[in-house]
Design an enzyme around this catalytic site. Structure first.
Site, PDB file in Angstrom:
ATOM      1  N   GLU A 162       0.845  -1.095  -0.075  1.00  0.00           N
ATOM      2  CA  GLU A 162      -0.083   0.036   0.073  1.00  0.00           C
ATOM      3  C   GLU A 162       0.851   1.411  -0.115  1.00  0.00           C
ATOM      4  OE1 GLU A 162      -2.165   0.757   3.886  1.00  0.00           O
ATOM      5  OE2 GLU A 162      -1.450  -1.231   4.288  1.00  0.00           O
ATOM      6  N   CYS A 181      -3.333  -3.743   4.415  1.00  0.00           N
ATOM      7  CA  CYS A 181      -2.558  -4.827   5.027  1.00  0.00           C
ATOM      8  C   CYS A 181      -2.545  -6.183   4.634  1.00  0.00           C
ATOM      9  CB  CYS A 181      -1.943  -4.561   6.480  1.00  0.00           C
ATOM     10  SG  CYS A 181      -1.894  -2.934   7.107  1.00  0.00           S
ATOM     11  N   HIS A 201      -1.631 -10.328  12.222  1.00  0.00           N
ATOM     12  CA  HIS A 201      -0.989  -9.154  11.778  1.00  0.00           C
ATOM     13  C   HIS A 201      -0.835  -8.133  12.914  1.00  0.00           C
ATOM     14  CE1 HIS A 201      -0.734  -5.286   9.634  1.00  0.00           C
ATOM     15  NE2 HIS A 201      -1.881  -4.675  10.254  1.00  0.00           N
ATOM     16  N   ASN A 204       5.212  -1.269  12.668  1.00  0.00           N
ATOM     17  CA  ASN A 204       4.416  -1.877  11.623  1.00  0.00           C
ATOM     18  C   ASN A 204       5.137  -2.061  10.263  1.00  0.00           C
ATOM     19  OD1 ASN A 204       2.134  -2.695  10.360  1.00  0.00           O
ATOM     20  ND2 ASN A 204       0.943  -1.005  10.766  1.00  0.00           N
TER      21      ASN A 204
HETATM   22  N1  CAA Z   1       1.901   2.445  30.804  1.00  0.00           N
HETATM   23  C1  CAA Z   1       1.187   1.493  30.290  1.00  0.00           C
HETATM   24  N2  CAA Z   1       0.204   1.568  29.411  1.00  0.00           N
HETATM   25  C2  CAA Z   1      -0.326   2.969  29.022  1.00  0.00           C
HETATM   26  C3  CAA Z   1       0.360   3.999  29.720  1.00  0.00           C
HETATM   27  C4  CAA Z   1       1.296   3.743  30.488  1.00  0.00           C
HETATM   28  N3  CAA Z   1       2.076   4.827  31.202  1.00  0.00           N
HETATM   29  N4  CAA Z   1      -0.217   5.056  28.825  1.00  0.00           N
HETATM   30  C5  CAA Z   1      -1.122   4.531  28.255  1.00  0.00           C
HETATM   31  N5  CAA Z   1      -1.002   3.400  28.311  1.00  0.00           N
HETATM   32  C6  CAA Z   1      -1.703   2.291  27.306  1.00  0.00           C
HETATM   33  C7  CAA Z   1      -3.219   2.628  27.461  1.00  0.00           C
HETATM   34  O1  CAA Z   1      -4.224   2.208  28.396  1.00  0.00           O
HETATM   35  C8  CAA Z   1      -3.789   1.959  26.031  1.00  0.00           C
HETATM   36  O2  CAA Z   1      -4.006   0.715  26.289  1.00  0.00           O
HETATM   37  P1  CAA Z   1      -5.183  -0.144  25.845  1.00  0.00           P
HETATM   38  O3  CAA Z   1      -5.239  -0.015  24.377  1.00  0.00           O
HETATM   39  O4  CAA Z   1      -4.874  -1.563  26.133  1.00  0.00           O
HETATM   40  O5  CAA Z   1      -6.477   0.668  26.462  1.00  0.00           O
HETATM   41  C9  CAA Z   1      -2.432   2.107  25.144  1.00  0.00           C
HETATM   42  O6  CAA Z   1      -1.483   2.511  26.051  1.00  0.00           O
HETATM   43  C10 CAA Z   1      -2.475   3.359  24.034  1.00  0.00           C
HETATM   44  O7  CAA Z   1      -3.091   4.591  24.731  1.00  0.00           O
HETATM   45  P2  CAA Z   1      -4.052   5.328  24.210  1.00  0.00           P
HETATM   46  O8  CAA Z   1      -5.212   4.665  23.473  1.00  0.00           O
HETATM   47  O9  CAA Z   1      -4.384   6.568  24.836  1.00  0.00           O
HETATM   48  O10 CAA Z   1      -3.231   5.716  22.855  1.00  0.00           O
HETATM   49  P3  CAA Z   1      -3.464   6.818  21.361  1.00  0.00           P
HETATM   50  O11 CAA Z   1      -4.810   7.193  21.530  1.00  0.00           O
HETATM   51  O12 CAA Z   1      -2.467   7.749  21.541  1.00  0.00           O
HETATM   52  O13 CAA Z   1      -3.430   5.979  20.166  1.00  0.00           O
HETATM   53  C11 CAA Z   1      -3.788   4.185  18.461  1.00  0.00           C
HETATM   54  C12 CAA Z   1      -3.426   4.404  20.042  1.00  0.00           C
HETATM   55  C13 CAA Z   1      -5.038   4.313  18.461  1.00  0.00           C
HETATM   56  C14 CAA Z   1      -3.429   2.554  18.330  1.00  0.00           C
HETATM   57  C15 CAA Z   1      -3.006   5.034  17.567  1.00  0.00           C
HETATM   58  O14 CAA Z   1      -1.346   4.845  17.854  1.00  0.00           O
HETATM   59  C16 CAA Z   1      -3.186   4.892  16.223  1.00  0.00           C
HETATM   60  O15 CAA Z   1      -3.969   5.233  15.590  1.00  0.00           O
HETATM   61  N6  CAA Z   1      -2.338   3.747  15.389  1.00  0.00           N
HETATM   62  C17 CAA Z   1      -2.622   3.463  14.115  1.00  0.00           C
HETATM   63  C18 CAA Z   1      -3.878   2.670  13.721  1.00  0.00           C
HETATM   64  C19 CAA Z   1      -3.747   1.251  14.093  1.00  0.00           C
HETATM   65  O16 CAA Z   1      -2.450   0.831  14.157  1.00  0.00           O
HETATM   66  N7  CAA Z   1      -4.740   0.478  13.941  1.00  0.00           N
HETATM   67  C20 CAA Z   1      -4.684  -0.933  14.121  1.00  0.00           C
HETATM   68  C21 CAA Z   1      -6.077  -1.541  13.686  1.00  0.00           C
HETATM   69  S1  CAA Z   1      -5.898  -1.272  11.840  1.00  0.00           S
HETATM   70  C22 CAA Z   1      -4.621  -2.156  11.176  1.00  0.00           C
HETATM   71  O17 CAA Z   1      -4.335  -3.245  11.785  1.00  0.00           O
HETATM   72  C23 CAA Z   1      -4.335  -1.857   9.743  1.00  0.00           C
HETATM   73  C24 CAA Z   1      -2.908  -1.342  10.051  1.00  0.00           C
HETATM   74  O18 CAA Z   1      -2.004  -1.936   9.849  1.00  0.00           O
HETATM   75  C25 CAA Z   1      -2.742   0.035   9.769  1.00  0.00           C
END
Ligand code: CAA
Length: 389
Positions: free
Chosen positions: A79, A111, A233, A275
């Protein structure tokens, strides 16, 4: 007849950024990235690498002259395409020195595309067992600096040789599929970085996994206990853990402990790279097979492929007696030898990619140790160099 993965090899950049350092620079707790996201290091892809060079660098070291003579199908799943018309596979075929009488195509569905390539390849080899197919998932995962997706970037390519009597994994012929129009992650043609609804995409991923996993078990009358380990994945390694946890109630305590223990091996190498979109599931498979001493020939693995947009597939494979001979044994050492860059250096490399413009451009590649590099663009054509050519 057994058909499946005969060889499995990986390439990424020689550079990485440390996730604790990146977290600090983004005013986040290091444990958010290290535990919450589940990543320790993130590959930094320099301007001299793109989906084409990563793919060629992944495949070249594993191919013998006999392999090259037998390959009549090359599929590159990506992609991170470099042209709206011409397939990256054509460039890759030339760099690898494949025969002119080869079918070369690029496949796209986020992906998921490399899995479509694997399935096409296994069908092809079942009809033509004397032939081999090369399937490569190759991507550069980019969300942008200072975005929520930033700690889930990375990049690299996984190359798989698909053949009869495979050394690594004999693939099952059954699988369970699901695809629907979902706007969780996409990249319009005018964007160099993906658009994503992060939380929504993570929820859809789990919904898709549960759906295709349960559907596979039901339609094939397979007991979950028959699956020694589940491989996912891994856009970030916590994602796979969340999906795995969601199906633990289907099995007893012993099997739960076994799946969780195997998963730690499956995410070991992905944790150090980040990733890689299409190649991510297959790097995890490589990680599982290279680092997990509890696995044995005859064990059956479940594989979950997910591509946003969205498409999911669950299928299985059985580990073969000569498995280790088909794997990229030097990979852990190569990852350990990478150079750590500062956050400032990572940001500069991120921003100095080849521009999507018509003018001639050159790319600095002297420090890139890989065999295949992108050197620039001339007369609106990308310029690739084979240092052994
Ligand atoms: N110690 C331990 N854990 C902590 C922490 C700390 N001090 N602070 C935060 N965390 C944890 C949170 O509790 C959370 O855990 P859970 O998901 O288990 O609840 C985790 O860290 C992430 O925290 P947030 O949810 O607050 O993080 P965020 O809002 O900044 O973003 C995300 C996380 C949504 C994954 C973001 O990185 C993102 O958008 N990533 C891209 C999208 C993606 O990868 N999607 C996956 C499915 S799509 C797919 O698979 C196709 C592909 O390849 C893209």
């Amino acid at each position: 007849m057994k058909v499946g993965i005969d060889k499995l090899h990986f390439a990424t950049s020689h550079l990485y950024v440390d996730m604790a350092e990146l977290a600090t620079a983004r005013q986040a707790e290091p444990d958010k990235y290290l535990i919450g996201i589940g990543q320790s290091k993130m590959a930094v892809i320099p301007p001299s690498q793109d989906a084409v060079t990563l793919a060629a660098n992944a495949a070249a070291p594993m191919l013998t002259a006999a392999d090259i003579a037998a390959i009549d199908l090359l599929v590159v799943g990506t992609e991170s395409g470099i042209d709206n018309s011409k397939a990256s596979a054509i460039y890759v075929a030339k760099l690898l020195g494949l025969d002119r009488r080869v079918r070369t195509i690029e496949m796209k569905e986020a992906c998921y595309a490399a899995t479509a390539g694997v399935q096409l390849a296994q069908d092809h080899v079942r009809v033509h067992p004397d032939k081999k197919a090369l399937v490569i998932g190759s991507d550069v995962a980019r969300y942008g600096l200072n975005t929520p997706g930033e700690p889930t970037q990375g990049g690299g390519a996984v190359a798989m040789l698909i053949s009869a009597d495979p050394k690594v994994l004999a693939l099952g012929t059954e699988s369970s599929l699901l695809s629907e129009d979902v706007m969780d992650f996409w990249r319009p043609l005018y964007h160099t970085e993906a658009l994503v609804d992060g939380k929504y995409s993570s929820n859809i991923y789990i919904d898709y996994f549960q759906d295709v996993f349960k559907n596979y078990l039901q339609t094939t009358q397979t007991s979950p206990e028959a699956l020694t380990a589940l491989v996912f994945h891994l856009p970030y390694t916590k994602m796979g853990l969340k999906a795995l946890r969601s199906v633990l109630p289907l099995v007893g305590a012993n099997q739960q402990a076994q799946w969780l223990a195997h998963f730690e091996h499956a995410r070991q190498l992905n944790r150090q790279v980040g990733n890689l979109y299409t190649g991510s599931l297959y790097l995890s498979l490589l990680s599982q097979l290279l680092t997990d001493p509890q696995l044995q020939p005859g064990n059956q693995l479940g594989l979950f492929s997910y591509g946003s947009g969205a498409e999911g597939e669950f299928y299985t494979g059985v580990i073969q007696p000569d498995c280790q001979a088909g794997l990229d044994q030097g990979l852990p050492q190569r990852l350990a030898r990478r150079r750590r860059v500062s956050v400032a250096e990572y940001e500069a490399l991120f921003s100095h990619q080849l521009q999507w413009r018509a003018d001639d451009q050159s790319v600095s590649y002297a420090d890139d140790p890989h065999r295949f590099v992108l050197t620039g663009q001339k007369d609106e054509q990308r310029q690739y160099l084979d240092r052994q050519g």
